[in-house]
Every structure is written in C-alpha cells, then in structure tokens.
Design a protein around this motif. Structure first.
Motif, mmCIF file in Angstrom:
data_model
loop_
_atom_site.group_PDB
_atom_site.id
_atom_site.type_symbol
_atom_site.label_atom_id
_atom_site.label_comp_id
_atom_site.label_asym_id
_atom_site.label_seq_id
_atom_site.Cartn_x
_atom_site.Cartn_y
_atom_site.Cartn_z
ATOM 1 N N TYR A 39 -9.589 -13.799 -30.049
ATOM 2 C CA TYR A 39 -10.246 -14.224 -28.811
ATOM 3 C C TYR A 39 -11.761 -14.173 -28.952
ATOM 4 O O TYR A 39 -12.472 -15.112 -28.560
ATOM 5 N N LEU A 40 -12.266 -13.095 -29.524
ATOM 6 C CA LEU A 40 -13.713 -12.969 -29.707
ATOM 7 C C LEU A 40 -14.240 -14.010 -30.688
ATOM 8 O O LEU A 40 -15.308 -14.586 -30.477
ATOM 9 N N LEU A 41 -13.492 -14.268 -31.769
ATOM 10 C CA LEU A 41 -13.924 -15.264 -32.740
ATOM 11 C C LEU A 41 -14.002 -16.651 -32.117
ATOM 12 O O LEU A 41 -14.872 -17.457 -32.464
ATOM 13 N N ARG A 42 -13.101 -16.941 -31.204
ATOM 14 C CA ARG A 42 -13.150 -18.233 -30.514
ATOM 15 C C ARG A 42 -14.451 -18.389 -29.743
ATOM 16 O O ARG A 42 -14.903 -19.499 -29.473
ATOM 17 N N HIS A 43 -15.029 -17.261 -29.371
ATOM 18 C CA HIS A 43 -16.302 -17.282 -28.650
ATOM 19 C C HIS A 43 -17.474 -16.959 -29.589
ATOM 20 O O HIS A 43 -18.540 -16.566 -29.120
ATOM 21 N N HIS A 44 -17.220 -17.098 -30.892
ATOM 22 C CA HIS A 44 -18.266 -16.921 -31.910
ATOM 23 C C HIS A 44 -18.812 -15.493 -31.917
ATOM 24 O O HIS A 44 -19.999 -15.274 -32.154
ATOM 25 N N ILE A 45 -17.933 -14.542 -31.671
ATOM 26 C CA ILE A 45 -18.300 -13.125 -31.714
ATOM 27 C C ILE A 45 -17.454 -12.459 -32.800
ATOM 28 O O ILE A 45 -16.220 -12.478 -32.734
ATOM 29 N N THR A 46 -18.104 -11.916 -33.786
ATOM 30 C CA THR A 46 -17.392 -11.229 -34.865
ATOM 31 C C THR A 46 -17.444 -9.726 -34.606
ATOM 32 O O THR A 46 -18.524 -9.131 -34.559
ATOM 33 N N ALA A 47 -16.288 -9.117 -34.430
ATOM 34 C CA ALA A 47 -16.214 -7.694 -34.119
ATOM 35 C C ALA A 47 -15.762 -6.904 -35.340
ATOM 36 O O ALA A 47 -14.907 -7.358 -36.107
ATOM 37 N N ARG A 48 -16.336 -5.739 -35.505
ATOM 38 C CA ARG A 48 -15.890 -4.821 -36.550
ATOM 39 C C ARG A 48 -14.618 -4.133 -36.059
ATOM 40 O O ARG A 48 -14.603 -3.512 -34.994
ATOM 41 N N PRO A 49 -13.535 -4.221 -36.827
ATOM 42 C CA PRO A 49 -12.276 -3.645 -36.343
ATOM 43 C C PRO A 49 -12.121 -2.170 -36.672
ATOM 44 O O PRO A 49 -12.498 -1.699 -37.742
ATOM 45 N N GLN A 50 -11.566 -1.447 -35.730
ATOM 46 C CA GLN A 50 -11.115 -0.079 -35.946
ATOM 47 C C GLN A 50 -9.792 0.070 -35.213
ATOM 48 O O GLN A 50 -9.616 -0.477 -34.128
ATOM 49 N N TYR A 51 -8.882 0.794 -35.817
ATOM 50 C CA TYR A 51 -7.574 0.977 -35.216
ATOM 51 C C TYR A 51 -7.337 2.464 -34.981
ATOM 52 O O TYR A 51 -7.664 3.302 -35.826
ATOM 53 N N ILE A 52 -6.779 2.780 -33.830
ATOM 54 C CA ILE A 52 -6.492 4.180 -33.524
ATOM 55 C C ILE A 52 -5.076 4.306 -32.975
ATOM 56 O O ILE A 52 -4.527 3.358 -32.405
ATOM 57 N N ARG A 53 -4.508 5.455 -33.199
ATOM 58 C CA ARG A 53 -3.256 5.825 -32.541
ATOM 59 C C ARG A 53 -3.528 7.133 -31.808
ATOM 60 O O ARG A 53 -3.750 8.160 -32.440
ATOM 61 N N ALA A 54 -3.555 7.069 -30.519
ATOM 62 C CA ALA A 54 -3.897 8.259 -29.746
ATOM 63 C C ALA A 54 -3.274 8.161 -28.371
ATOM 64 O O ALA A 54 -3.102 7.067 -27.828
ATOM 65 N N SER A 55 -2.918 9.309 -27.832
ATOM 66 C CA SER A 55 -2.422 9.335 -26.460
ATOM 67 C C SER A 55 -3.567 9.044 -25.507
ATOM 68 O O SER A 55 -4.745 9.112 -25.872
ATOM 69 N N SER A 56 -3.228 8.723 -24.267
ATOM 70 C CA SER A 56 -4.271 8.432 -23.288
ATOM 71 C C SER A 56 -5.151 9.639 -23.048
ATOM 72 O O SER A 56 -6.318 9.505 -22.668
ATOM 73 N N ASP A 57 -4.612 10.852 -23.296
ATOM 74 C CA ASP A 57 -5.401 12.066 -23.101
ATOM 75 C C ASP A 57 -6.471 12.221 -24.179
ATOM 76 O O ASP A 57 -7.453 12.936 -23.971
ATOM 77 N N LEU A 58 -6.291 11.555 -25.327
ATOM 78 C CA LEU A 58 -7.258 11.664 -26.418
ATOM 79 C C LEU A 58 -8.102 10.410 -26.574
ATOM 80 O O LEU A 58 -9.186 10.462 -27.164
ATOM 81 N N ALA A 59 -7.619 9.282 -26.061
ATOM 82 C CA ALA A 59 -8.316 8.016 -26.281
ATOM 83 C C ALA A 59 -9.719 8.039 -25.696
ATOM 84 O O ALA A 59 -10.661 7.503 -26.295
ATOM 85 N N GLY A 60 -9.893 8.653 -24.529
ATOM 86 C CA GLY A 60 -11.207 8.706 -23.909
ATOM 87 C C GLY A 60 -12.209 9.453 -24.757
ATOM 88 O O GLY A 60 -13.346 8.995 -24.944
ATOM 89 N N ASP A 61 -11.795 10.596 -25.308
ATOM 90 C CA ASP A 61 -12.685 11.371 -26.179
ATOM 91 C C ASP A 61 -13.060 10.589 -27.430
ATOM 92 O O ASP A 61 -14.206 10.644 -27.902
ATOM 93 N N LEU A 62 -12.089 9.836 -27.988
ATOM 94 C CA LEU A 62 -12.381 9.054 -29.184
ATOM 95 C C LEU A 62 -13.378 7.938 -28.887
ATOM 96 O O LEU A 62 -14.275 7.666 -29.695
ATOM 97 N N LEU A 63 -13.241 7.302 -27.740
ATOM 98 C CA LEU A 63 -14.191 6.248 -27.378
ATOM 99 C C LEU A 63 -15.589 6.825 -27.187
ATOM 100 O O LEU A 63 -16.584 6.246 -27.649
ATOM 101 N N LEU A 64 -15.676 7.961 -26.519
ATOM 102 C CA LEU A 64 -16.983 8.581 -26.290
ATOM 103 C C LEU A 64 -17.609 9.030 -27.608
ATOM 104 O O LEU A 64 -18.824 8.890 -27.810
ATOM 105 N N LYS A 65 -16.800 9.557 -28.506
ATOM 106 C CA LYS A 65 -17.321 9.988 -29.816
ATOM 107 C C LYS A 65 -17.843 8.794 -30.601
ATOM 108 O O LYS A 65 -18.917 8.861 -31.219
#
Length: 298
Positions: free
Chosen positions: A228-254
């Motif tokens: 979707y981003l590439l269609r709008h000429h935006i190249t994003a650096r990919p990162q993949y995570i597996r985390a519960s919702s209780d940990l996802a917020g901390d990972l985003l903030l970090k």
C-alpha cells in the motif's frame, strides 16, 4: 486558561516542514485550543497543518469546567450542536486573534468556536466535517486521560494528532514509525497518515500481522501495508514483531525513542462490551507514555 488574545510567538513551537513537501489534498483541521494567551500548541500546530494542506482551520475552545466530563455525563443534557456556537460578544477578541494567527500561518479560511460540553461530545460533533483533530494530551487531568480523552478518541471516528504534555519543540515529521497489526484500526491510521508519510524522509513500519484476517465466511482480502505504501511512492523499512498487546505499546515506544522518531502512527484500539469503552493495552501504554506526537485513529 486566559481567553485574551496574544500575538503568536514564533519561538514557542514552529512547525518545521520541508518547503518542497506538500500534502495530498485539502483538508479540514480542528485544533482543540486550551489557551489563547499565549496560543497553545494545538493552535500553532493546527494552523501550520491547515496551511500545508491548503485547507480550512477550526479552532475550538472547550470551557475548562467541561473538559473532565465523561461522555455519559452529558447524556440528557444539551446536545453538542446546541452548545457549539458562533463566538459570543465577549469572545470577539479571541475570534479576531485566531483569524490573525491563521492568516499569518498561510491558512485561507479559519473559524473559531467554543464548546460547553465534554471533549467526547465536542469531537464527535465537529468530527463529522473535519479530517484531523489536533489535541493536547494534557488538556485533561492525568486522572481523566483514559476515561475522558481516551473515550473521546475512540468515539469520534476522526484521526487525532495527540501532542505530548507541555509540548514546546518544533514539530517535525521526518522520521515516522507506524505500528500495524492488520486490524481495521491500524489500517485506518495508515490511511489517515498518508499526508504526513509523504513528507517523511524515513518511514519504519513495525508489522505484527503475520496471518491476515478471517471472518465467519472465509478469508478477508489481505491488506499489505508495504504494498500500500509503495503504491503511494513511500518506501518503508520493515520490522516484524510478535508481541502481546500488553507488550506492543512498550515496543513501539522503545523504537520511537531509539530511532529519534518525530511521529508515531497507530490505531486506537478499544472494546465496548457495555456502555463503557476500554482501551487496549498498546493504545493505553502509548497514550500514557509517548513523549512525541502520536497520530491515532479508531
């Protein structure tokens, strides 16, 4: 807060944008203003965004006595349209000063209004004809962050740019982190953030969706955020995570802190099994702990 107008101090919080960058379309920007003397951060940021969009700007001052009202406390009382009005006689100075701020910022059309109902009712009403709301997180007391401001974000169906408390730095959107888990909320947030993403020099997409969505009738069409981003000429650096919702917020903030990020984009997740609304873990953690602007969309 003072309601007396004061000329904008450009040194307080200038909106630093690349002159070559532009937004995709005109838009209607709503700034929930908490002070006119001096202009609060939402007024300054909102006017700059509206100028870059080539769009319209609405400044709304919610009466301090109403800011801590929960949505349910407004039931049975005056409806939002009846309490949102053109400026009163004693508010003419603020109306004129806001127009001056908008013109100095390059906004073609601006209006000013006040609200005597809570944040949730105000956002729900004004959100019907606006594309983005700029909100100061500390417009409500910390004790009401989730059940007042959070309730408003979940209920307004509007993209909300949340500024951290006492924000007085330049607002830059050069480095952006997106949190996407395949939910409708996160997809809506990416769509709402497109004007900002086109300005960014670096976009990092943290993708927690590995299976796609399903429903009772079979597999739903899969949304691939990178495509979707590439269609709008935006190249994003990919990162993949597996985390519960209780940990996802901390990972985003970090990730935001480690990468010196200017803007965090994510869905606002909530559940409403009864008449109450409750934030999901990641949304709650980011809303409470972010020290940079966050674009949220429910």
């Amino acid at each position: 807060m003072s309601m007396h107008p004061q000329k904008h101090d450009a040194g307080m919080a200038d909106f630093a944008l690349d002159p070559a960058a532009s937004f995709a379309r005109p838009g209607d920007v709503l700034a929930l203003v908490t002070s006119t003397d001096p202009w609060s951060p939402a007024a300054v940021a909102g006017s700059a965004i509206a100028a870059r969009w080539g769009g319209n700007l609405t400044g709304c001052f919610i009466e301090p006595s109403a800011r801590m009202l929960r949505d349910s406390e407004g039931e049975g009382g005056p409806a939002a349209p009846g309490r949102l009005a053109e400026p009163h006689a004693d508010d003419v100075d603020a109306f004129a000063a806001f127009g001056s701020l908008a013109r100095q910022s390059g906004v073609a059309a601006a209006t000013w209004t006040t609200s005597g109902v809570g944040v949730a009712q105000t956002l729900r009403h004004l959100g019907a004809w606006h594309d983005l709301a700029v909100i100061e997180r500390d417009m409500v007391a910390q004790s009401g962050l989730l059940d007042v401001l959070g309730e408003a974000i979940l209920g307004c169906q509007l993209a909300c740019l949340i500024l951290p408390p006492r924000w007085n730095r330049e607002i830059r959107f050069e480095r952006v982190v997106i949190g996407c888990n395949g939910s409708l909320e996160s997809i809506r947030a990416i769509h709402a953030a497109m004007p900002f993403l086109r300005m960014a020099k670096q976009v990092t997409l943290i993708d927690g969706d590995v299976r796609g969505s399903r429903n009772a009738y079979g597999r739903l069409p899969h949304f691939d955020p990178f495509v979707y981003l590439l269609r709008h000429h935006i190249t994003a650096r990919p990162q993949y995570i597996r985390a519960s919702s209780d940990l996802a917020g901390d990972l985003l903030l970090k990730e935001a802190r480690d990468g010196q990020v200017d803007l965090l984009v994510m869905g606002a997740y909530g559940q409403s099994p009864t008449r109450e609304r409750f934030f999901g873990g990641a949304t709650r953690q980011v809303l409470e702990g972010a020290d940079i602007p966050v674009l949220m969309r429910h």
